[in-house]
Scaffold this active site. Structure first.
Site, PDB file in Angstrom:
ATOM      1  N   LEU A 153       0.715  -1.295  -0.120  1.00 28.60           N
ATOM      2  CA  LEU A 153       0.021   0.094  -0.096  1.00 28.60           C
ATOM      3  C   LEU A 153       0.924   1.196   0.007  1.00 28.60           C
ATOM      4  CD1 LEU A 153      -2.415  -1.047   2.545  1.00 28.60           C
ATOM      5  CD2 LEU A 153      -2.992  -1.112   0.288  1.00 28.60           C
ATOM      6  N   ALA A 157       6.727   5.456   0.882  1.00 25.56           N
ATOM      7  CA  ALA A 157       6.042   6.572   0.152  1.00 25.56           C
ATOM      8  C   ALA A 157       5.495   7.549   1.061  1.00 25.56           C
ATOM      9  CB  ALA A 157       5.381   6.655  -1.353  1.00 25.56           C
ATOM     10  N   ASP A 200       3.514   6.095  -6.542  1.00 25.11           N
ATOM     11  CA  ASP A 200       3.165   6.049  -5.045  1.00 25.11           C
ATOM     12  C   ASP A 200       3.026   7.546  -4.577  1.00 25.11           C
ATOM     13  OD1 ASP A 200       2.957   3.471  -5.240  1.00 25.11           O
ATOM     14  OD2 ASP A 200       4.765   3.001  -4.105  1.00 25.11           O
TER      15      ASP A 200
END
Length: 434
Positions: A153, A157, A200
């Protein structure tokens, strides 16, 4: 469900106040959400078009300016403290120092700093590299959503973006989201030596609640797709509320049963090279985005079976993204969901990603009540699957998954808290400072 909740914010502010001897009202909190990519799997590295949105889970970083150059950080998830000064020159880590899991190797003398401190140092490096002079350090406390490490997920980042926003806020720097996308790329690619793209951080910094973020990975152009008002008034589909399910496999380390996965990018480039040569474009960079769809149809017979599968995934996925954007804009969540499931199937059959537990979980999600569509989050070798589900059926769907997955993977399922096996989420917003 609102994220972050007032109770979460209160706990973080209290912790930072204790660390800094300042009043809790002075504590700022960076909210940096995790992202999902409903459509556009495995085509970003070929210059394809991808979609993304954030969810109401992610990283929270409470902080106050330290009134000097010193940085002091603590984490809810990790032990130890991180201490350094923003006026120290930060040098990139040698990519050769990365271990097999992508984390930096440490000598015993530096273990007290912990690997998690690298993202804070990387944020300072990125800001320094682009000529920003930092005078203010921060005193901060960072925490990620429980159980979502190694979930596919984009947690790394989200952490990098959180530190960037904190240092910028403390130093009164006005930095655009587009600049911060580049800064986070510097953290991951240059400072840490990771081979990540910019999808991301783009999703985390550009998303807007209710919108689907669309990004052309070749031109780096992006746009936000929101269901139009006319459709919202006239199309019953838009009245359907949805939730996002995160269903966890229990795998936190990638399985090595598919050693060829790392060659997928090279295979895509080889397919592009053959197709470009066949269509008289030999000097063009071998990316599938540089191959015209018509040329692909004319010359795909020249590809061997593996290369043909990779190319088919790219071109079919690009089509699904375009159709998905249209479905989202018209508020047709059912068609949008079908495209997500088709993306998941092509990732398995044509791109040949995924492992048995994740593929089993994907198939369970497809059978769960009220699910519009499902796919892996990430490559499908660890972490979770995502699904869009009718909000009225979300609880039933979650119960179904909790019941069915342990039948197929009892050992992995036993490693997950039953309630944490499936999370019901909502769409989120972009990263920001409270």
């Amino acid at each position: 469900m609102r994220w972050p909740s007032e109770s979460e914010l209160e706990l973080i502010r209290k912790k930072v106040a204790e660390m800094s001897s300042k009043h809790s009202k002075e504590v700022r909190v960076v909210v940096s959400p995790y992202r999902i990519c409903p459509l556009g799997a495995h085509i970003d590295h070929q210059g394809g078009t991808v979609s993304a949105m954030t969810i109401n889970k992610g990283v929270l970083l409470g902080f106050v300016p330290s009134d000097n150059s010193q940085v002091l950080l603590q984490s809810r998830q990790f032990k130890g403290e991180v201490r350094f000064s923003v006026d120290e020159e930060q040098l990139p880590r040698n990519a050769g120092e990365l271990n097999n899991s992508g984390a930096l190797k440490r000598s015993s003398s530096s273990q007290e700093e912990c690997n998690w401190g690298d993202y804070a140092r990387g944020a300072v490096y990125a800001l320094q590299t682009r000529g920003n002079h930092l005078k203010q350090g921060i005193i901060g406390f960072i925490c990620g959503a429980e159980g979502l490490d190694s979930s596919g997920l984009s947690s790394s980042a989200a952490v990098g973006v959180a530190y960037l926003l904190a240092f910028e806020s403390a130093n009164k720097l006005i930095i655009s989201p587009t600049e911060n996308i580049e800064y986070d790329r510097l953290i991951e690619n240059e400072y840490l030596g990771l081979k990540n793209g910019i999808l991301d951080q783009s999703a985390i910094l550009l998303s807007s609640y209710g919108c689907l973020t669309c990004m052309n990975c070749k031109t780096k152009e992006h746009r936000l797709i929101r269901p139009t008002e006319s459709n919202a008034n006239n199309n019953n589909e838009t009245k359907k509320q949805f939730n996002i399910l995160l269903a966890f496999s229990g795998l936190k380390q990638a399985l090595t049963t598919n050693p060829g996965y790392n060659s997928r990018v090279a295979e895509c480039r080889e397919a592009a090279k053959i197709l470009l040569q066949a269509s008289g474009k030999e000097g063009v960079e071998p990316l599938l985005s540089n191959v015209e769809p018509k040329a692909y149809e004319e010359h795909k017979g020249k590809l061997d079976l593996n290369l043909a599968r990779r190319a088919e995934h790219y071109f079919s996925e690009n089509k699904r993204v375009i159709k998905g954007l249209e479905a989202w804009a018209s508020g047709n969540i059912e068609d949008f969901g079908k495209l997500i499931s088709a993306s998941g199937l092509s990732s398995i059959k044509n791109y040949e990603s995924g492992c048995e537990p994740l593929i089993q979980l994907y198939n369970i999600l497809l059978r769960a009540p009220g699910v519009y569509g499902a796919r892996f989050s990430g490559a499908g070798f660890r972490g979770c699957c995502i699904a869009f589900v009718d909000a009225d059926c979300a609880l039933d769907a979650a119960s179904f998954i909790r019941k069915e997955y342990p039948k197929l993977q009892p050992e992995l399922a036993s490693q997950i808290n039953p309630e944490g096996m499936v999370l019901i989420c909502d769409a989120g917003d972009c990263a920001h400072v409270i």
